[in-house]
Scaffold this motif. Structure first.
Motif, PDB file in Angstrom:
ATOM      1  N   LEU A   1     -10.330 -13.983   7.057  1.00 16.81           N
ATOM      2  CA  LEU A   1     -10.191 -15.348   7.575  1.00 16.81           C
ATOM      3  C   LEU A   1     -10.895 -15.547   8.917  1.00 16.81           C
ATOM      4  CD1 LEU A   1      -6.427 -15.889   6.695  1.00 16.81           C
ATOM      5  CD2 LEU A   1      -8.408 -16.892   5.539  1.00 16.81           C
ATOM      6  N   GLU A   2     -11.581 -14.504   9.363  1.00 15.42           N
ATOM      7  CA  GLU A   2     -12.324 -14.537  10.629  1.00 15.42           C
ATOM      8  C   GLU A   2     -11.415 -14.841  11.813  1.00 15.42           C
ATOM      9  OE1 GLU A   2     -15.642 -17.172  10.019  1.00 15.42           O
ATOM     10  OE2 GLU A   2     -16.530 -15.856   8.513  1.00 15.42           O
ATOM     11  N   LEU A   3     -10.251 -14.198  11.825  1.00 18.52           N
ATOM     12  CA  LEU A   3      -9.303 -14.328  12.923  1.00 18.52           C
ATOM     13  C   LEU A   3      -9.376 -13.048  13.746  1.00 18.52           C
ATOM     14  CD1 LEU A   3      -6.323 -15.779  10.881  1.00 18.52           C
ATOM     15  CD2 LEU A   3      -7.849 -17.039  12.412  1.00 18.52           C
ATOM     16  N   SER A   4      -9.671 -13.180  15.004  1.00 21.27           N
ATOM     17  CA  SER A   4      -9.857 -11.997  15.847  1.00 21.27           C
ATOM     18  C   SER A   4      -8.562 -11.567  16.508  1.00 21.27           C
ATOM     19  CB  SER A   4     -10.906 -12.295  16.915  1.00 21.27           C
ATOM     20  OG  SER A   4     -10.450 -13.349  17.746  1.00 21.27           O
ATOM     21  N   GLY A   5      -8.522 -10.292  16.911  1.00 17.24           N
ATOM     22  CA  GLY A   5      -7.400  -9.753  17.659  1.00 17.24           C
ATOM     23  C   GLY A   5      -6.154  -9.497  16.844  1.00 17.24           C
ATOM     24  N   ALA A   6      -6.266  -9.454  15.526  1.00 12.74           N
ATOM     25  CA  ALA A   6      -5.088  -9.309  14.675  1.00 12.74           C
ATOM     26  C   ALA A   6      -4.938  -7.876  14.173  1.00 12.74           C
ATOM     27  CB  ALA A   6      -5.191 -10.263  13.478  1.00 12.74           C
ATOM     28  N   ASP A   7      -3.745  -7.562  13.739  1.00  7.06           N
ATOM     29  CA  ASP A   7      -3.440  -6.282  13.130  1.00  7.06           C
ATOM     30  C   ASP A   7      -4.273  -6.129  11.851  1.00  7.06           C
ATOM     31  OD1 ASP A   7      -1.065  -4.086  13.001  1.00  7.06           O
ATOM     32  OD2 ASP A   7      -1.655  -4.729  11.005  1.00  7.06           O
ATOM     33  N   LYS A   8      -4.842  -4.962  11.625  1.00  8.34           N
ATOM     34  CA  LYS A   8      -5.725  -4.767  10.476  1.00  8.34           C
ATOM     35  C   LYS A   8      -5.047  -4.066   9.299  1.00  8.34           C
ATOM     36  CE  LYS A   8     -10.023  -4.766  13.133  1.00  8.34           C
ATOM     37  NZ  LYS A   8      -9.750  -6.023  13.656  1.00  8.34           N
ATOM     38  N   SER A   9      -3.735  -3.905   9.362  1.00  3.52           N
ATOM     39  CA  SER A   9      -3.047  -3.165   8.303  1.00  3.52           C
ATOM     40  C   SER A   9      -2.813  -3.983   7.033  1.00  3.52           C
ATOM     41  CB  SER A   9      -1.718  -2.621   8.818  1.00  3.52           C
ATOM     42  OG  SER A   9      -0.853  -3.677   9.181  1.00  3.52           O
ATOM     43  N   ASN A  10      -2.962  -5.302   7.083  1.00  7.81           N
ATOM     44  CA  ASN A  10      -2.819  -6.120   5.874  1.00  7.81           C
ATOM     45  C   ASN A  10      -4.133  -6.098   5.108  1.00  7.81           C
ATOM     46  OD1 ASN A  10      -0.124  -7.354   5.621  1.00  7.81           O
ATOM     47  ND2 ASN A  10      -0.569  -7.935   7.715  1.00  7.81           N
ATOM     48  N   SER A  11      -4.414  -4.943   4.558  1.00  9.96           N
ATOM     49  CA  SER A  11      -5.686  -4.719   3.880  1.00  9.96           C
ATOM     50  C   SER A  11      -5.512  -4.789   2.367  1.00  9.96           C
ATOM     51  CB  SER A  11      -6.238  -3.342   4.254  1.00  9.96           C
ATOM     52  OG  SER A  11      -5.366  -2.330   3.782  1.00  9.96           O
ATOM     53  N   PHE A  12      -6.621  -4.930   1.693  1.00  8.85           N
ATOM     54  CA  PHE A  12      -6.604  -4.907   0.233  1.00  8.85           C
ATOM     55  C   PHE A  12      -6.003  -3.594  -0.259  1.00  8.85           C
ATOM     56  CE2 PHE A  12      -8.354  -3.683  -3.815  1.00  8.85           C
ATOM     57  CZ  PHE A  12      -8.098  -4.790  -4.588  1.00  8.85           C
ATOM     58  N   THR A  13      -6.335  -2.510   0.390  1.00 10.09           N
ATOM     59  CA  THR A  13      -5.834  -1.195  -0.020  1.00 10.09           C
ATOM     60  C   THR A  13      -4.314  -1.138   0.038  1.00 10.09           C
ATOM     61  OG1 THR A  13      -7.852  -0.186   0.835  1.00 10.09           O
ATOM     62  CG2 THR A  13      -5.987   1.284   0.464  1.00 10.09           C
ATOM     63  N   ASN A  14      -3.719  -1.574   1.142  1.00 13.10           N
ATOM     64  CA  ASN A  14      -2.255  -1.551   1.268  1.00 13.10           C
ATOM     65  C   ASN A  14      -1.591  -2.518   0.302  1.00 13.10           C
ATOM     66  OD1 ASN A  14      -2.290   0.420   3.231  1.00 13.10           O
ATOM     67  ND2 ASN A  14      -2.155  -1.025   4.933  1.00 13.10           N
ATOM     68  N   TRP A  15      -2.137  -3.714   0.196  1.00  7.99           N
ATOM     69  CA  TRP A  15      -1.544  -4.714  -0.702  1.00  7.99           C
ATOM     70  C   TRP A  15      -1.612  -4.276  -2.155  1.00  7.99           C
ATOM     71  CZ3 TRP A  15      -3.304 -10.271   1.126  1.00  7.99           C
ATOM     72  CH2 TRP A  15      -2.692 -10.566   2.359  1.00  7.99           C
ATOM     73  N   SER A  16      -2.765  -3.781  -2.591  1.00  3.37           N
ATOM     74  CA  SER A  16      -2.895  -3.397  -3.998  1.00  3.37           C
ATOM     75  C   SER A  16      -2.001  -2.202  -4.317  1.00  3.37           C
ATOM     76  CB  SER A  16      -4.353  -3.120  -4.366  1.00  3.37           C
ATOM     77  OG  SER A  16      -4.877  -2.083  -3.574  1.00  3.37           O
ATOM     78  N   ALA A  17      -1.864  -1.256  -3.382  1.00  4.14           N
ATOM     79  CA  ALA A  17      -0.975  -0.117  -3.612  1.00  4.14           C
ATOM     80  C   ALA A  17       0.477  -0.574  -3.732  1.00  4.14           C
ATOM     81  CB  ALA A  17      -1.122   0.902  -2.485  1.00  4.14           C
ATOM     82  N   ALA A  18       0.895  -1.507  -2.888  1.00 10.51           N
ATOM     83  CA  ALA A  18       2.267  -2.021  -2.951  1.00 10.51           C
ATOM     84  C   ALA A  18       2.503  -2.808  -4.238  1.00 10.51           C
ATOM     85  CB  ALA A  18       2.559  -2.890  -1.734  1.00 10.51           C
ATOM     86  N   ALA A  19       1.554  -3.637  -4.622  1.00 10.77           N
ATOM     87  CA  ALA A  19       1.698  -4.431  -5.854  1.00 10.77           C
ATOM     88  C   ALA A  19       1.800  -3.516  -7.077  1.00 10.77           C
ATOM     89  CB  ALA A  19       0.527  -5.395  -6.001  1.00 10.77           C
ATOM     90  N   LEU A  20       1.035  -2.438  -7.076  1.00  7.20           N
ATOM     91  CA  LEU A  20       1.081  -1.485  -8.184  1.00  7.20           C
ATOM     92  C   LEU A  20       2.408  -0.735  -8.185  1.00  7.20           C
ATOM     93  CD1 LEU A  20      -0.385  -0.155 -10.559  1.00  7.20           C
ATOM     94  CD2 LEU A  20      -1.331   1.494  -8.937  1.00  7.20           C
ATOM     95  N   ALA A  21       2.847  -0.263  -7.028  1.00  9.09           N
ATOM     96  CA  ALA A  21       4.083   0.516  -6.949  1.00  9.09           C
ATOM     97  C   ALA A  21       5.325  -0.315  -7.260  1.00  9.09           C
ATOM     98  CB  ALA A  21       4.212   1.133  -5.561  1.00  9.09           C
ATOM     99  N   VAL A  22       5.369  -1.552  -6.784  1.00  7.47           N
ATOM    100  CA  VAL A  22       6.578  -2.370  -6.927  1.00  7.47           C
ATOM    101  C   VAL A  22       6.617  -3.132  -8.249  1.00  7.47           C
ATOM    102  CG1 VAL A  22       7.874  -4.305  -5.945  1.00  7.47           C
ATOM    103  CG2 VAL A  22       6.872  -2.588  -4.449  1.00  7.47           C
ATOM    104  N   ASP A  23       5.500  -3.773  -8.610  1.00  6.11           N
ATOM    105  CA  ASP A  23       5.490  -4.638  -9.794  1.00  6.11           C
ATOM    106  C   ASP A  23       4.595  -4.155 -10.929  1.00  6.11           C
ATOM    107  OD1 ASP A  23       7.308  -6.542  -8.871  1.00  6.11           O
ATOM    108  OD2 ASP A  23       5.761  -7.597  -7.745  1.00  6.11           O
ATOM    109  N   GLY A  24       3.871  -3.063 -10.719  1.00  5.41           N
ATOM    110  CA  GLY A  24       2.961  -2.577 -11.763  1.00  5.41           C
ATOM    111  C   GLY A  24       1.730  -3.449 -11.917  1.00  5.41           C
ATOM    112  N   ILE A  25       1.369  -4.203 -10.876  1.00  2.87           N
ATOM    113  CA  ILE A  25       0.201  -5.093 -10.926  1.00  2.87           C
ATOM    114  C   ILE A  25      -1.021  -4.325 -10.443  1.00  2.87           C
ATOM    115  CG2 ILE A  25      -0.842  -7.175  -9.949  1.00  2.87           C
ATOM    116  CD1 ILE A  25       2.024  -8.278  -9.627  1.00  2.87           C
ATOM    117  N   GLN A  26      -2.049  -4.245 -11.281  1.00  2.13           N
ATOM    118  CA  GLN A  26      -3.318  -3.601 -10.913  1.00  2.13           C
ATOM    119  C   GLN A  26      -4.237  -4.711 -10.396  1.00  2.13           C
ATOM    120  OE1 GLN A  26      -3.949  -0.143 -11.393  1.00  2.13           O
ATOM    121  NE2 GLN A  26      -5.694  -0.546 -10.099  1.00  2.13           N
ATOM    122  N   ALA A  27      -4.209  -4.944  -9.081  1.00  2.00           N
ATOM    123  CA  ALA A  27      -4.943  -6.057  -8.480  1.00  2.00           C
ATOM    124  C   ALA A  27      -6.420  -5.705  -8.278  1.00  2.00           C
ATOM    125  CB  ALA A  27      -4.321  -6.434  -7.146  1.00  2.00           C
TER     126      ALA A  27
END
Length: 128
Positions: A12-38
């Motif tokens: 979103l081109e927002l500077s100075g923000a935490d970088k942990s909300n990444s595709f890697t973290n989100w897709s791993a959580a979606a797979l582990a919790v709901d079985g979604i292969q994003a």
């Protein structure tokens, strides 16, 4: 759509923000919790411009129409330019509700046997 090379705030081109909300973290959580292969995540932005909303204030937004696997994060700036963002460990995720548990039925034969043994014990006790 955000893909594997991004975190949401950079996307979103927002500077100075935490970088942990990444595709890697989100897709791993979606797979582990709901079985979604994003393969990507659609990003939707809601902008709240309000006066009187300050740090440590609580904002509750309820929406039951969000699909499973949706992550909710926030980003804000103060009047002095300081940025605030949600870390992945504090991001909200809408997951699927757990399936209902089956209630085990009592074993009828076991209950009948216990009842018969109880009657036999009481009968033997009265005779003796």
């Amino acid at each position: 759509a955000m893909t594997s090379s991004n975190n949401v705030y950079s996307f979103l081109e927002l500077s100075g923000a935490d970088k942990s909300n990444s595709f890697t973290n989100w897709s791993a959580a979606a797979l582990a919790v709901d079985g979604i292969q994003a393969t990507n995540f659609g990003i939707y932005v809601f902008s709240l411009k309000t006066s009187g909303f300050a740090g440590h204030d609580y904002l509750n937004i309820q929406n039951n129409l969000l699909p499973e696997g949706t992550f909710a994060v926030a980003y804000g700036t103060s009047s002095s330019g300081k940025t605030y963002s949600t870390a992945f460990t504090n991001a909200g995720m809408r997951d699927s509700p757990p399936p209902p548990r089956a209630v085990p039925e009592p074993m009828p034969l076991m209950l009948i046997c216990l009842g018969l043994f109880g009657i036999a014990y009481l009968t033997k006790r009265k005779i003796a």
